[in-house]
Design a protein around this motif. Structure first.
Motif, mmCIF file in Angstrom:
data_model
loop_
_atom_site.group_PDB
_atom_site.id
_atom_site.type_symbol
_atom_site.label_atom_id
_atom_site.label_comp_id
_atom_site.label_asym_id
_atom_site.label_seq_id
_atom_site.Cartn_x
_atom_site.Cartn_y
_atom_site.Cartn_z
ATOM 1 N N GLY A 139 0.822 -1.199 0.000
ATOM 2 C CA GLY A 139 0.000 0.000 0.000
ATOM 3 C C GLY A 139 0.861 1.257 0.000
ATOM 4 O O GLY A 139 2.071 1.194 0.176
ATOM 5 N N SER A 140 0.210 2.386 -0.225
ATOM 6 C CA SER A 140 0.940 3.659 -0.203
ATOM 7 C C SER A 140 0.600 4.414 1.076
ATOM 8 O O SER A 140 -0.550 4.442 1.513
ATOM 9 N N THR A 163 -2.225 7.639 6.718
ATOM 10 C CA THR A 163 -3.166 6.728 6.076
ATOM 11 C C THR A 163 -2.375 5.779 5.195
ATOM 12 O O THR A 163 -1.368 6.166 4.591
ATOM 13 N N SER A 196 -3.149 3.425 2.040
ATOM 14 C CA SER A 196 -4.108 2.985 1.016
ATOM 15 C C SER A 196 -3.631 1.627 0.530
ATOM 16 O O SER A 196 -2.649 1.523 -0.198
ATOM 17 N N TRP A 202 -3.562 -1.673 -1.586
ATOM 18 C CA TRP A 202 -3.908 -1.939 -2.979
ATOM 19 C C TRP A 202 -4.785 -3.180 -3.135
ATOM 20 O O TRP A 202 -5.619 -3.240 -4.012
ATOM 21 N N ARG A 249 -7.558 -5.565 -1.403
ATOM 22 C CA ARG A 249 -8.543 -5.609 -0.323
ATOM 23 C C ARG A 249 -8.327 -6.803 0.620
ATOM 24 O O ARG A 249 -8.625 -6.722 1.805
ATOM 25 N N VAL A 309 -6.003 -6.000 3.823
ATOM 26 C CA VAL A 309 -6.294 -4.853 4.693
ATOM 27 C C VAL A 309 -6.197 -5.250 6.164
ATOM 28 O O VAL A 309 -5.565 -4.559 6.976
ATOM 29 N N THR A 364 -9.681 0.678 10.278
ATOM 30 C CA THR A 364 -9.893 0.455 8.849
ATOM 31 C C THR A 364 -11.132 1.187 8.367
ATOM 32 O O THR A 364 -12.151 1.226 9.043
ATOM 33 N N ASP A 365 -11.005 1.748 7.172
ATOM 34 C CA ASP A 365 -12.115 2.438 6.518
ATOM 35 C C ASP A 365 -12.083 2.003 5.054
ATOM 36 O O ASP A 365 -11.419 2.632 4.234
ATOM 37 N N GLN A 373 -10.635 0.326 2.056
ATOM 38 C CA GLN A 373 -9.278 -0.127 1.731
ATOM 39 C C GLN A 373 -8.226 0.814 2.306
ATOM 40 O O GLN A 373 -7.052 0.704 1.987
ATOM 41 N N THR A 374 -8.654 1.719 3.159
ATOM 42 C CA THR A 374 -7.733 2.672 3.783
ATOM 43 C C THR A 374 -7.600 2.347 5.266
ATOM 44 O O THR A 374 -8.597 2.148 5.955
ATOM 45 N N ARG A 381 -6.413 3.954 8.659
ATOM 46 C CA ARG A 381 -6.088 5.241 9.291
ATOM 47 C C ARG A 381 -5.275 4.971 10.550
ATOM 48 O O ARG A 381 -5.649 4.124 11.362
#
Length: 188
Positions: free
Chosen positions: A58-59, A69, A71, A73, A75, A78, A96-97, A99-100, A102
């Motif tokens: 993820g980034s 955060t 993000s 990539w 799902r 996660v 988790t929100d 695919q992000t 926090r």
């Protein structure tokens, strides 16, 4: 062996720059109460049958001063990312929100700030030791050249003075980096 003083100083400068970069990398991992993507650099995620660095799944972004955060990539990883951050020992509690993920950065206590400042001081001392090790190598090379009569005693004095001056500049850089990091850590 270096052909002249400029070659020797260029080599020593390159090696001392390496010590400075290593120090900066070490200090970037110390959390100062502000969000930095470097904070999550050591986190490894159990994904695709092995442990991979967080940056490979993820980034990482810094949307605000006390929030990171991630993000993700894919799902399917996660939950693994959230677990890896929680279990990393960094004292972070992600949520988790979609695919992000926090990651709020909690405020540091005074005691934790002092611990971080002591850790920064240890890293700084290691940086100084690295710089002095490079100086020692340069001095040994100079003595070897003088012993083989490739340079005169006057040249040796000039070379050792130049090496010491370069070392003093780099020790000052190390001290300045530490002062900046300490100020950042102690800032409330």
């Amino acid at each position: 062996m270096p052909a002249d003083l400029n070659d020797l100083l260029a080599d020593l400068t390159r090696r001392m720059d390496g010590a400075i970069e290593s120090l900066r990398r070490d200090l970037s991992g110390l959390r100062s109460g502000r969000a930095s993507p470097n904070l999550l650099e050591p986190v490894r995620v159990e994904a695709y049958g092995s442990e991979v660095p967080l940056s490979q799944v993820g980034s990482i972004a810094v949307p605000e001063a006390r929030m990171l955060t991630v993000s993700v990539w894919d799902r399917t990883v996660v939950g693994a990312v959230e677990r890896a951050i929680r279990d990393s020992g960094l004292g972070l509690n992600p949520s988790t929100d979609g695919q992000t993920v926090r990651v709020p950065i909690p405020a540091l206590t005074e005691e934790r700030r002092n611990e971080l400042a002591r850790a920064a001081a240890r890293y700084t001392e290691n940086g100084k030791i690295s710089v002095r090790g490079v100086r020692r190598d340069g001095m040994e090379q100079t003595k070897a050249l003088e012993k083989k009569s490739e340079i005169s005693q006057d040249d040796m004095k000039t070379w050792t003075d130049a090496i010491q001056k370069l070392t003093d500049q780099y020790i000052k850089k190390v001290d300045d980096i530490f002062a900046d990091k300490e100020r950042e850590i102690k800032q409330v």
